[in-house]
Motif scaffolding. Structure first.
Motif, PDB file in Angstrom:
ATOM      1  N   LEU A  65       0.836  -1.199   0.000  1.00  0.00           N
ATOM      2  CA  LEU A  65       0.000   0.000   0.000  1.00  0.00           C
ATOM      3  C   LEU A  65       0.875   1.254   0.000  1.00  0.00           C
ATOM      4  N   LEU A  66       1.873   1.296   0.874  1.00  0.00           N
ATOM      5  CA  LEU A  66       2.759   2.457   0.927  1.00  0.00           C
ATOM      6  C   LEU A  66       3.585   2.594  -0.359  1.00  0.00           C
ATOM      7  N   ALA A  67       4.036   1.466  -0.915  1.00  0.00           N
ATOM      8  CA  ALA A  67       4.806   1.500  -2.163  1.00  0.00           C
ATOM      9  C   ALA A  67       3.948   2.018  -3.312  1.00  0.00           C
ATOM     10  N   PHE A  68       2.663   1.631  -3.330  1.00  0.00           N
ATOM     11  CA  PHE A  68       1.753   2.132  -4.361  1.00  0.00           C
ATOM     12  C   PHE A  68       1.554   3.642  -4.206  1.00  0.00           C
ATOM     13  N   LEU A  69       1.268   4.088  -2.987  1.00  0.00           N
ATOM     14  CA  LEU A  69       1.019   5.515  -2.754  1.00  0.00           C
ATOM     15  C   LEU A  69       2.267   6.354  -3.045  1.00  0.00           C
ATOM     16  N   TYR A  70       3.419   5.900  -2.566  1.00  0.00           N
ATOM     17  CA  TYR A  70       4.656   6.626  -2.835  1.00  0.00           C
ATOM     18  C   TYR A  70       4.956   6.611  -4.333  1.00  0.00           C
ATOM     19  N   GLY A  71       4.680   5.487  -4.986  1.00  0.00           N
ATOM     20  CA  GLY A  71       4.889   5.386  -6.426  1.00  0.00           C
ATOM     21  C   GLY A  71       4.018   6.356  -7.206  1.00  0.00           C
ATOM     22  N   CYS A  72       2.771   6.547  -6.767  1.00  0.00           N
ATOM     23  CA  CYS A  72       1.893   7.528  -7.424  1.00  0.00           C
ATOM     24  C   CYS A  72       2.535   8.910  -7.360  1.00  0.00           C
ATOM     25  N   TRP A  73       3.022   9.274  -6.178  1.00  0.00           N
ATOM     26  CA  TRP A  73       3.651  10.584  -6.006  1.00  0.00           C
ATOM     27  C   TRP A  73       4.955  10.681  -6.806  1.00  0.00           C
ATOM     28  N   ALA A  74       5.828   9.683  -6.654  1.00  0.00           N
ATOM     29  CA  ALA A  74       7.144   9.732  -7.295  1.00  0.00           C
ATOM     30  C   ALA A  74       7.026   9.725  -8.813  1.00  0.00           C
ATOM     31  N   CYS A  75       6.196   8.860  -9.367  1.00  0.00           N
ATOM     32  CA  CYS A  75       6.054   8.785 -10.824  1.00  0.00           C
ATOM     33  C   CYS A  75       5.426  10.062 -11.382  1.00  0.00           C
ATOM     34  N   HIS A  83       9.160  15.752 -18.409  1.00  0.00           N
ATOM     35  CA  HIS A  83       8.174  16.149 -19.431  1.00  0.00           C
ATOM     36  C   HIS A  83       7.694  14.935 -20.214  1.00  0.00           C
ATOM     37  N   GLN A  84       7.655  13.794 -19.522  1.00  0.00           N
ATOM     38  CA  GLN A  84       7.189  12.524 -20.082  1.00  0.00           C
ATOM     39  C   GLN A  84       6.357  11.852 -18.999  1.00  0.00           C
ATOM     40  N   PRO A  85       5.028  11.968 -19.035  1.00  0.00           N
ATOM     41  CA  PRO A  85       4.204  11.471 -17.929  1.00  0.00           C
ATOM     42  C   PRO A  85       4.385   9.986 -17.610  1.00  0.00           C
ATOM     43  N   ASP A  86       4.757   9.189 -18.597  1.00  0.00           N
ATOM     44  CA  ASP A  86       4.953   7.751 -18.364  1.00  0.00           C
ATOM     45  C   ASP A  86       6.229   7.312 -19.073  1.00  0.00           C
ATOM     46  N   HIS A  87       7.338   7.913 -18.669  1.00  0.00           N
ATOM     47  CA  HIS A  87       8.638   7.604 -19.282  1.00  0.00           C
ATOM     48  C   HIS A  87       8.909   6.112 -19.180  1.00  0.00           C
ATOM     49  N   ARG A 136      -6.398   6.924 -20.424  1.00  0.00           N
ATOM     50  CA  ARG A 136      -7.219   7.987 -19.837  1.00  0.00           C
ATOM     51  C   ARG A 136      -6.795   8.478 -18.458  1.00  0.00           C
ATOM     52  N   LEU A 137      -6.186   7.631 -17.684  1.00  0.00           N
ATOM     53  CA  LEU A 137      -5.767   8.073 -16.351  1.00  0.00           C
ATOM     54  C   LEU A 137      -4.398   8.736 -16.459  1.00  0.00           C
ATOM     55  N   LYS A 138      -4.298   9.906 -15.906  1.00  0.00           N
ATOM     56  CA  LYS A 138      -3.068  10.688 -16.025  1.00  0.00           C
ATOM     57  C   LYS A 138      -2.330  10.749 -14.698  1.00  0.00           C
ATOM     58  N   GLY A 139      -1.121  11.238 -14.758  1.00  0.00           N
ATOM     59  CA  GLY A 139      -0.321  11.436 -13.559  1.00  0.00           C
ATOM     60  C   GLY A 139       0.188  10.134 -12.980  1.00  0.00           C
ATOM     61  N   PHE A 141      -0.930   8.322 -10.522  1.00  0.00           N
ATOM     62  CA  PHE A 141      -1.932   7.279 -10.302  1.00  0.00           C
ATOM     63  C   PHE A 141      -2.165   6.486 -11.589  1.00  0.00           C
ATOM     64  N   GLY A 142      -2.245   7.171 -12.718  1.00  0.00           N
ATOM     65  CA  GLY A 142      -2.429   6.485 -13.996  1.00  0.00           C
ATOM     66  C   GLY A 142      -1.272   5.568 -14.340  1.00  0.00           C
ATOM     67  N   VAL A 143      -0.050   6.030 -14.044  1.00  0.00           N
ATOM     68  CA  VAL A 143       1.145   5.210 -14.286  1.00  0.00           C
ATOM     69  C   VAL A 143       1.052   3.922 -13.479  1.00  0.00           C
ATOM     70  N   MET A 144       0.637   4.046 -12.219  1.00  0.00           N
ATOM     71  CA  MET A 144       0.597   2.887 -11.322  1.00  0.00           C
ATOM     72  C   MET A 144      -0.613   1.985 -11.580  1.00  0.00           C
ATOM     73  N   TRP A 145      -1.773   2.564 -11.869  1.00  0.00           N
ATOM     74  CA  TRP A 145      -3.025   1.808 -11.888  1.00  0.00           C
ATOM     75  C   TRP A 145      -3.097   0.761 -12.997  1.00  0.00           C
ATOM     76  N   ASP A 146      -2.680   1.080 -14.219  1.00  0.00           N
ATOM     77  CA  ASP A 146      -2.818   0.099 -15.299  1.00  0.00           C
ATOM     78  C   ASP A 146      -2.015  -1.163 -15.004  1.00  0.00           C
ATOM     79  N   ASP A 147      -0.917  -1.038 -14.277  1.00  0.00           N
ATOM     80  CA  ASP A 147      -0.137  -2.228 -13.905  1.00  0.00           C
ATOM     81  C   ASP A 147      -0.831  -3.039 -12.820  1.00  0.00           C
ATOM     82  N   ILE A 148      -1.571  -2.375 -11.942  1.00  0.00           N
ATOM     83  CA  ILE A 148      -2.348  -3.102 -10.935  1.00  0.00           C
ATOM     84  C   ILE A 148      -3.440  -3.921 -11.627  1.00  0.00           C
ATOM     85  N   VAL A 149      -4.043  -3.373 -12.661  1.00  0.00           N
ATOM     86  CA  VAL A 149      -5.063  -4.126 -13.412  1.00  0.00           C
ATOM     87  C   VAL A 149      -4.410  -5.306 -14.135  1.00  0.00           C
TER      88      VAL A 149
END
Length: 168
Positions: A65-75, A83-87, A136-139, A141-149
């Protein structure tokens, strides 16, 4: 579909100067080319093998949970810096998602190898709704979420394999 950047990779020194960058780039594994997502997932596997025997389910759950939340912020922050939202070099999303898959998969080399192949396949192919979320999901959270799915898809197949006796 939002494609990962094929832009230049930052220097290792730049990545190592900041904890958020180091996490987003999977402790540096995201700088390995080609297939940085696969290298990040392999590092996640190695960390899992080394650390999971000493961890309880409660600690693993809290860590994820903490790794996901920190990853949302860090990514999010590192994507803005580059200048690359999902490098393509940001692989923390693969690492956290694969740890989730390993947590719920049977122990042993064969189940873990199958989990690896399934997760990487779903992460690369992006069947619906993964592609929908990826586009569609940006930032962060979007970087992290598609991998969770993608992890969820791999877990469904792993559960079916375990239920049908594939792992003995």
């Amino acid at each position: 579909m939002r494609e990962r950047s094929r832009a230049a990779y930052p220097a290792l020194a730049w990545v190592c100067r900041d904890p958020g960058r180091l996490i987003a780039f999977g402790l540096g594994s995201g700088l390995v080319r080609p297939a940085s997502g696969t290298w990040g997932t392999l590092l996640a596997w190695a960390i899992w093998v080394a650390a999971s025997p000493a961890a309880t389910d409660l600690y693993i759950g809290i860590f994820l949970l903490l790794a996901f939340l920190y990853g949302c912020w860090a990514c999010d922050r590192v994507g803005k810096e580059l200048h690359q939202p999902d490098h393509v070099g940001m692989v923390w999303d693969e690492m956290v998602a694969f740890w989730l898959v390993l947590w719920f998969s049977p122990a042993g080399l064969l189940p873990q190898a199958l989990a690896f192949v399934l997760f990487r396949t779903f992460d690369i192919v992006k069947p619906p709704p993964i592609m929908f979320f990826d586009a569609r999901l940006k930032g962060g959270f979007g970087v992290m979420w598609d991998d969770i799915v993608a992890a969820f898809y791999a877990l469904v197949i792993m559960a079916l394999a375990a239920r049908t006796g594939v792992f003995g």
